[in-house]
Design a protein around this motif. Structure first.
Motif, PDB file in Angstrom:
ATOM      1  N   ARG A 101       0.832  -1.201   0.000  1.00 44.88           N
ATOM      2  CA  ARG A 101       0.000   0.000   0.000  1.00 44.88           C
ATOM      3  C   ARG A 101       0.870   1.256   0.000  1.00 44.88           C
ATOM      4  O   ARG A 101       0.643   2.180  -0.790  1.00 44.88           O
ATOM      5  CB  ARG A 101      -0.931   0.012   1.212  1.00 44.88           C
ATOM      6  CG  ARG A 101      -1.885   1.214   1.244  1.00 44.88           C
ATOM      7  CD  ARG A 101      -2.772   1.205   2.479  1.00 44.88           C
ATOM      8  NE  ARG A 101      -3.781   2.251   2.402  1.00 44.88           N
ATOM      9  CZ  ARG A 101      -3.539   3.537   2.653  1.00 44.88           C
ATOM     10  NH1 ARG A 101      -2.310   3.914   3.011  1.00 44.88           N
ATOM     11  NH2 ARG A 101      -4.506   4.431   2.545  1.00 44.88           N
ATOM     12  N   GLU A 102       1.888   1.282   0.854  1.00 42.65           N
ATOM     13  CA  GLU A 102       2.776   2.448   0.901  1.00 42.65           C
ATOM     14  C   GLU A 102       3.472   2.665  -0.430  1.00 42.65           C
ATOM     15  O   GLU A 102       3.594   3.803  -0.907  1.00 42.65           O
ATOM     16  CB  GLU A 102       3.813   2.261   2.008  1.00 42.65           C
ATOM     17  CG  GLU A 102       3.251   2.322   3.414  1.00 42.65           C
ATOM     18  CD  GLU A 102       4.323   2.120   4.460  1.00 42.65           C
ATOM     19  OE1 GLU A 102       5.518   2.026   4.084  1.00 42.65           O
ATOM     20  OE2 GLU A 102       3.987   2.068   5.657  1.00 42.65           O
ATOM     21  N   ALA A 103       3.924   1.579  -1.048  1.00 42.77           N
ATOM     22  CA  ALA A 103       4.647   1.681  -2.312  1.00 42.77           C
ATOM     23  C   ALA A 103       3.745   2.200  -3.422  1.00 42.77           C
ATOM     24  O   ALA A 103       4.132   3.091  -4.200  1.00 42.77           O
ATOM     25  CB  ALA A 103       5.225   0.319  -2.691  1.00 42.77           C
ATOM     26  N   VAL A 104       2.526   1.654  -3.516  1.00 46.26           N
ATOM     27  CA  VAL A 104       1.601   2.074  -4.576  1.00 46.26           C
ATOM     28  C   VAL A 104       1.211   3.540  -4.395  1.00 46.26           C
ATOM     29  O   VAL A 104       1.213   4.320  -5.360  1.00 46.26           O
ATOM     30  CB  VAL A 104       0.353   1.169  -4.601  1.00 46.26           C
ATOM     31  CG1 VAL A 104      -0.726   1.768  -5.517  1.00 46.26           C
ATOM     32  CG2 VAL A 104       0.728  -0.232  -5.079  1.00 46.26           C
ATOM     33  N   MET A 105       0.897   3.936  -3.173  1.00 45.17           N
ATOM     34  CA  MET A 105       0.522   5.328  -2.916  1.00 45.17           C
ATOM     35  C   MET A 105       1.664   6.270  -3.283  1.00 45.17           C
ATOM     36  O   MET A 105       1.459   7.329  -3.884  1.00 45.17           O
ATOM     37  CB  MET A 105       0.139   5.520  -1.443  1.00 45.17           C
ATOM     38  CG  MET A 105      -1.077   4.718  -1.003  1.00 45.17           C
ATOM     39  SD  MET A 105      -2.549   5.089  -1.989  1.00 45.17           S
ATOM     40  CE  MET A 105      -3.714   3.919  -1.290  1.00 45.17           C
ATOM     41  N   GLN A 122      -5.575   9.942  -6.742  1.00 46.31           N
ATOM     42  CA  GLN A 122      -6.801   9.411  -6.132  1.00 46.31           C
ATOM     43  C   GLN A 122      -7.155   8.006  -6.630  1.00 46.31           C
ATOM     44  O   GLN A 122      -7.945   7.301  -6.006  1.00 46.31           O
ATOM     45  CB  GLN A 122      -7.989  10.344  -6.413  1.00 46.31           C
ATOM     46  CG  GLN A 122      -7.916  11.662  -5.649  1.00 46.31           C
ATOM     47  CD  GLN A 122      -7.233  12.742  -6.465  1.00 46.31           C
ATOM     48  OE1 GLN A 122      -6.305  12.466  -7.234  1.00 46.31           O
ATOM     49  NE2 GLN A 122      -7.697  13.977  -6.310  1.00 46.31           N
ATOM     50  N   THR A 123      -6.580   7.617  -7.766  1.00 49.26           N
ATOM     51  CA  THR A 123      -6.884   6.280  -8.300  1.00 49.26           C
ATOM     52  C   THR A 123      -6.032   5.191  -7.662  1.00 49.26           C
ATOM     53  O   THR A 123      -6.259   4.005  -7.907  1.00 49.26           O
ATOM     54  CB  THR A 123      -6.676   6.245  -9.828  1.00 49.26           C
ATOM     55  OG1 THR A 123      -5.302   6.532 -10.126  1.00 49.26           O
ATOM     56  CG2 THR A 123      -7.567   7.256 -10.528  1.00 49.26           C
ATOM     57  N   ALA A 124      -5.073   5.582  -6.831  1.00 48.68           N
ATOM     58  CA  ALA A 124      -4.149   4.605  -6.242  1.00 48.68           C
ATOM     59  C   ALA A 124      -4.850   3.528  -5.427  1.00 48.68           C
ATOM     60  O   ALA A 124      -4.537   2.332  -5.583  1.00 48.68           O
ATOM     61  CB  ALA A 124      -3.096   5.324  -5.404  1.00 48.68           C
ATOM     62  N   PHE A 172     -14.783   2.383  -6.980  1.00 45.61           N
ATOM     63  CA  PHE A 172     -13.798   2.411  -5.906  1.00 45.61           C
ATOM     64  C   PHE A 172     -12.917   3.659  -5.961  1.00 45.61           C
ATOM     65  O   PHE A 172     -12.363   4.080  -4.946  1.00 45.61           O
ATOM     66  CB  PHE A 172     -12.935   1.148  -5.980  1.00 45.61           C
ATOM     67  CG  PHE A 172     -12.165   0.852  -4.726  1.00 45.61           C
ATOM     68  CD1 PHE A 172     -12.399   1.539  -3.541  1.00 45.61           C
ATOM     69  CD2 PHE A 172     -11.183  -0.133  -4.724  1.00 45.61           C
ATOM     70  CE1 PHE A 172     -11.690   1.258  -2.391  1.00 45.61           C
ATOM     71  CE2 PHE A 172     -10.462  -0.424  -3.572  1.00 45.61           C
ATOM     72  CZ  PHE A 172     -10.718   0.278  -2.402  1.00 45.61           C
ATOM     73  N   THR A 173     -12.791   4.277  -7.137  1.00 41.90           N
ATOM     74  CA  THR A 173     -11.962   5.487  -7.223  1.00 41.90           C
ATOM     75  C   THR A 173     -12.579   6.649  -6.453  1.00 41.90           C
ATOM     76  O   THR A 173     -11.876   7.585  -6.053  1.00 41.90           O
ATOM     77  CB  THR A 173     -11.775   5.925  -8.686  1.00 41.90           C
ATOM     78  OG1 THR A 173     -13.044   6.325  -9.246  1.00 41.90           O
ATOM     79  CG2 THR A 173     -11.157   4.817  -9.529  1.00 41.90           C
ATOM     80  N   LEU A 222      -5.075   4.414 -17.218  1.00 39.96           N
ATOM     81  CA  LEU A 222      -4.315   3.311 -16.628  1.00 39.96           C
ATOM     82  C   LEU A 222      -4.085   2.201 -17.646  1.00 39.96           C
ATOM     83  O   LEU A 222      -3.004   1.613 -17.718  1.00 39.96           O
ATOM     84  CB  LEU A 222      -5.046   2.754 -15.410  1.00 39.96           C
ATOM     85  CG  LEU A 222      -5.173   3.662 -14.184  1.00 39.96           C
ATOM     86  CD1 LEU A 222      -6.042   2.985 -13.123  1.00 39.96           C
ATOM     87  CD2 LEU A 222      -3.815   4.003 -13.605  1.00 39.96           C
ATOM     88  N   ILE A 223      -5.116   1.936 -18.441  1.00 43.51           N
ATOM     89  CA  ILE A 223      -4.998   0.913 -19.480  1.00 43.51           C
ATOM     90  C   ILE A 223      -3.997   1.349 -20.542  1.00 43.51           C
ATOM     91  O   ILE A 223      -3.177   0.552 -21.016  1.00 43.51           O
ATOM     92  CB  ILE A 223      -6.383   0.621 -20.104  1.00 43.51           C
ATOM     93  CG1 ILE A 223      -7.282  -0.066 -19.068  1.00 43.51           C
ATOM     94  CG2 ILE A 223      -6.243  -0.253 -21.348  1.00 43.51           C
ATOM     95  CD1 ILE A 223      -8.728  -0.203 -19.496  1.00 43.51           C
TER      96      ILE A 223
END
Length: 298
Positions: free
Chosen positions: A198-202, A219-221, A241-242, A256-257
């Motif tokens: 979670r920390e890495a993705v954010m 915000q999409t993280a 979820f976003t 993202l795609i």
């Protein structure tokens, strides 16, 4: 390549068998952490990174076709698999690897070929080697690897019956490889820990310049993190979820795609799957694989 299988050492020290047992436990735990879709992405990444690490281990590049041929020619009905008890089969596989490195008259790509074969054997034992990288660990300790099992014995010494490896040297090599395997399993397990992930993705969504240039919002993280963990999500669920307005959420998913960190297959447009291009994975997983020049998304 078919080679005779060496016999197991006469006496296997209990700590060695305990390490083999631990390898089974840790491999199963790692596999249970990862969805099939994410596992497939990681497998592809690790296959590419293994070629990079093999260059470090061997000092030269081995053509992918050579490794592919090694996988194809490895004896799938190896008598190693008939050794009773899983932990002893693991020891037998590592002893076989040592035997190949020490005694077989293989081409210059001997080391890479031998590692390709051990990968196949570990897979047959259910140790999920596609989810962790033995080559990565050996690249970091390549001097020890070559010292314990030299891969460049001259053909002259082989032809005149050079010194054969002793039981002690075989056991020392097996102990070393088990230590490397366990270390790599620990690395991947820590890298995929939910809190660290979670920390890495954010952090990546806030700081990666390529994501910013693509117009992807931080915000999409959280939605992407859920996708990374679950492997696949209904498109509508991801967009919800976003927390963004539907049209904006749809636009963000499209972005993202476009950069490859999410995938929407033509056969199922209602579902989105995780994507892990190398340039992105390198930011999420520290020391994962390739040099920056090799992973530029452009």
């Amino acid at each position: 390549m078919n080679v005779s299988n060496p016999a197991l050492p006469d006496s296997i020290p209990p700590p060695l068998l305990a390490s083999a047992d631990l390898l089974v436990t840790k491999a199963a735990f790692l596999a249970g952490m990862i969805s099939p879709e994410t596992a497939a992405c990681l497998s592809n990444l690790l296959m590419d990174s293994d070629a990079h690490f093999s260059r470090i281990i061997d000092g030269y590049h081995t053509e992918p076709k050579v490794l592919k041929d090694a996988f194809s020619s490895a004896n799938k009905q190896s008598t190693l698999m008939k050794v009773p008890e899983l932990r002893r089969r693991i020891v037998a596989v590592l002893a076989h690897h040592f035997h190949v490195l020490q005694t077989q008259a293989l081409p210059d790509a001997k080391g890479a070929i031998a590692r390709a074969i051990i990968h196949q054997h570990l897979a047959q034992l259910g140790l999920h080697p596609h989810l962790w990288s033995l080559a990565r660990g050996l690249a970091r300790r390549h001097e020890e690897y070559h010292a314990l099992a030299p891969t460049h014995r001259t053909r002259v010494s082989e032809s005149i019956g050079g010194i054969q490896p002793t039981g002690k040297s075989t056991l020392s090599f097996i102990e070393f490889i088990l230590e490397v395997c366990l270390g790599e399993l620990d690395y991947m397990t820590a890298a995929l820990n939910r809190g660290r992930l979670r920390e890495a993705v954010m952090h990546v969504f806030r700081s990666n310049s390529w994501l910013a240039e693509a117009g992807i919002r931080p915000q999409t993280a959280p939605a992407y993190l859920s996708l990374l963990i679950q492997g696949a999500l209904p498109r509508v669920e991801f967009e919800t979820f976003t927390g963004l307005h539907p049209s904006e959420a749809s636009d963000q998913l499209s972005r993202l795609i476009n950069v490859g960190i999410a995938v929407s297959a033509a056969a199922n447009l209602h579902t989105v799957q995780v994507g892990l291009p190398l340039w992105f994975a390198q930011d999420i997983f520290p020391d994962f694989s390739l040099a920056e020049s090799e992973v530029n998304p452009g």
